[in-house]
Design an enzyme around this catalytic site. Structure first.
Site, PDB file in Angstrom:
ATOM      1  N   SER A 266       0.745  -1.342   0.012  1.00  0.00           N
ATOM      2  CA  SER A 266      -0.046   0.091   0.126  1.00  0.00           C
ATOM      3  C   SER A 266       0.700   1.122   0.104  1.00  0.00           C
ATOM      4  CB  SER A 266      -0.999  -0.077   1.012  1.00  0.00           C
ATOM      5  OG  SER A 266      -2.096   0.896   0.874  1.00  0.00           O
ATOM      6  N   ASP A 458      -7.974  -5.516  -6.067  1.00  0.00           N
ATOM      7  CA  ASP A 458      -8.102  -4.563  -5.184  1.00  0.00           C
ATOM      8  C   ASP A 458      -8.472  -3.159  -6.014  1.00  0.00           C
ATOM      9  OD1 ASP A 458      -7.447  -2.453  -3.531  1.00  0.00           O
ATOM     10  OD2 ASP A 458      -5.408  -2.513  -3.958  1.00  0.00           O
ATOM     11  N   HIS A 520      -6.438  -6.214  -1.898  1.00  0.00           N
ATOM     12  CA  HIS A 520      -5.460  -5.463  -1.331  1.00  0.00           C
ATOM     13  C   HIS A 520      -4.463  -5.980  -0.500  1.00  0.00           C
ATOM     14  CE1 HIS A 520      -3.422  -1.340  -0.716  1.00  0.00           C
ATOM     15  NE2 HIS A 520      -3.801  -1.404   0.582  1.00  0.00           N
TER      16      HIS A 520
END
Length: 543
Positions: A266, A458, A520
């Protein structure tokens, strides 16, 4: 895990966005003019001439309407520092910095580079039997202290389950910015998870199956870390990472001889290029950095933001989340968003970069957020926005807030929270979100391999955007990498040999992976696949 814009910031951005003019073609059909066309060039010139006035208006609106919500320093956490006598080891950076050696050229130099005199590392041997987390595996926890800046970063180390004398060491960083890496430990890739009854459950696919792993809460005031000051940009955090690793490997030289890899997901797409570059900038070091891994990262916003509309509108391999009208609206907003990001890239000034983030997140990310779908997995609805769509985070938070757990780990703060929205706000309002940290990747690739992997379900840091920026990156191996074809990625290590888990392309020191059926957090959704590619990467495959 990467925060979506908080409700406050989204509201502010929407208010600012209403003042912005949407770029449209002269035919009135609502289509944005294409780059390179005369219409686009003329429109861009008009836009650029009005940019300064627009940004001034933006800041004026923010100051007037949101002045009570814009403290640029997050509040410190309540804490009680334990005396050094309660720790098993205390490593002084000043002692390391004071050691000089004679080089091959006869000149004296410091044994280890870097400004370290202000840092200490406190170490506690964790008793696995008290917590039930990976019983039988050697563990350490503690704090890196920057005594000059009153910063204290918490870490938790797990030795490899397999062959710790020879297995590599991996540093894991969650994103946010502002999310604890203990989220990664207990929700994704660590040796255990926590069930709804607060019982510890072993994870057979833990990344410490064949590597020793350090989970670090950074920047300060994240998780169990704390400070009387703050860190609000990625570069400022890099010095702390170098100090932590240097002092840790000095205390435990048996791990310093192993290969070391830095990994995260991320917003770690921002962190890792900076942190790797910082480590590699030191000639004399005890950090044996061999590679970097970024999962579903945000690294090059200018290249990644155009891929949000395709991912949300059915072009990323999953059904569309947004209707056609909303998709067209995102298209109409994109050119202004990209122009703002380009200006941020040129100036790297918060004056420009903050409006870029606010406008783009409002115009490009907010439409998805308003659907109630999970931004971290386009297949599911968001169960609980307060827990970032993953209610299990509440269970993990409850377990970590138990006094017995905090005592066993030597924790010095009064409470734990999985993500700190204040940190997220600080980074955003210092302009860090949109800065071009991808520019550091070519220099990193000159020295070590880099893996970019992405779960393909994601939205928030989607695989389309990650593939796009890796293909576009300018580096000596750019042409060969961009021309390389995606090939099937199959399991080779266990009973499911031959199972297709994704696609991979690699050239030189650069590798991109698309992992099927993962959101994600790849290790959460596809634990077997994540351990498979990790082990193969650590063994040197693809580089």
């Amino acid at each position: 895990m990467k925060f979506l814009t908080t409700g406050l910031l989204a509201t502010a951005a929407l208010a600012a966005a209403q003042e912005q003019q949407v770029l449209q073609a002269e035919d009135g059909m609502g289509q944005a003019p294409q780059r390179g066309s005369s219409i686009f060039d003329e429109t861009l010139q008009k836009f650029q001439s009005s940019l300064e006035d627009g940004i001034s208006h933006f800041w004026s609106e923010m100051k007037t309407n949101f002045k009570d919500y814009l403290p640029l320093i997050s509040l410190p956490k309540k804490h009680t520092r334990r005396p050094d006598s309660e720790w098993d080891h205390v490593v002084r950076g000043a002692d390391i910095e004071s050691v000089w050696v004679q080089g091959a050229d006869g000149e004296k130099r410091r044994e280890i580079d870097g400004k370290l005199h202000n840092y200490d590392l406190r170490v506690k041997a964790v008793d696995p039997s008290k917590l039930g987390v990976d019983a039988g595996v050697k563990q350490y926890s503690g704090y890196l202290d920057d005594n000059d800046a009153d910063k204290h970063l918490f870490y938790w180390f797990f030795e490899s389950r397999n062959d710790p004398k020879n297995d590599p060491v991996v540093l894991w960083l969650n994103g946010g910015p502002g999310c604890s890496s203990l989220t990664g430990l207990f929700l994704e890739l660590g040796p255990a998870t926590i069930d709804k009854n607060l019982k510890v459950v072993s994870n057979p696919y833990s990344w410490n199956s064949n590597a020793s792993v350090i989970f670090l809460d950074q920047p300060v005031n994240v998780g169990f870390s704390y400070s009387g000051s703050s860190v609000s940009d990625t570069v400022a955090a890099g010095k702390d990472i170098y100090a932590l690793l240097t002092l840790f490997f000095k205390q435990f030289p048996e791990y310093a001889t192993q290969d070391f890899h830095i990994s995260g997901e991320s917003y770690a797409g921002h962190y890792i290029p900076v942190f790797a570059a910082e480590i590699l900038s030191h000639k004399n070091t005890n950090i044996n950095l061999k590679s970097a891994l970024i999962g579903n990262g945000l690294t090059d916003p200018l290249t990644q933001y155009p891929q949000y509309r395709p991912m949300a509108c059915g072009e990323g391999g999953y059904p569309a989340v947004l209707d056609q009208g909303t998709c067209r609206s995102m298209d109409n907003s994109l050119e202004r968003c990209l122009s703002l990001i380009e200006t941020c890239y040129s100036s790297e000034s918060a004056w420009i970069c903050v409006p870029a983030a606010m406008y783009c997140n409002s115009a490009i990310l907010a439409p998805y957020q308003q659907t109630g779908m999970n931004p971290y997995d386009v297949r599911n609805k968001c169960e609980d926005m307060a827990s970032l769509c993953y209610p299990q985070l509440n269970v993990i938070t409850e377990w970590l807030n138990q006094k017995s757990v905090m005592q066993a780990l030597g924790v010095e703060v009064e409470s734990y929270e999985s993500c700190n929205s204040g940190i997220n706000r600080d980074f955003l309002f210092h302009g860090d979100w949109m800065k071009p940290y991808h520019r550091l990747v070519p220099s990193v690739l000159e020295k070590i391999p880099v893996l970019i992997y992405a779960g393909d379900a994601d939205f928030i840091c989607n695989w389309l955007g990650n593939q796009a920026w890796t293909d576009a990156l300018e580096w000596p191996g750019h042409k060969k990498f961009a021309e390389a074809k995606l090939e099937d990625l199959k399991i080779v290590d266990n009973k499911n040999k031959g199972k297709k888990i994704g696609q991979v392309k690699s050239s030189g020191n650069f590798t991109f992976m698309r992992i099927f059926g993962a959101g994600h957090m790849v290790p959460l959704n596809q634990p077997e696949a994540s351990l498979e590619f990790l082990n193969r990467w650590l063994r040197g495959e693809w580089h």
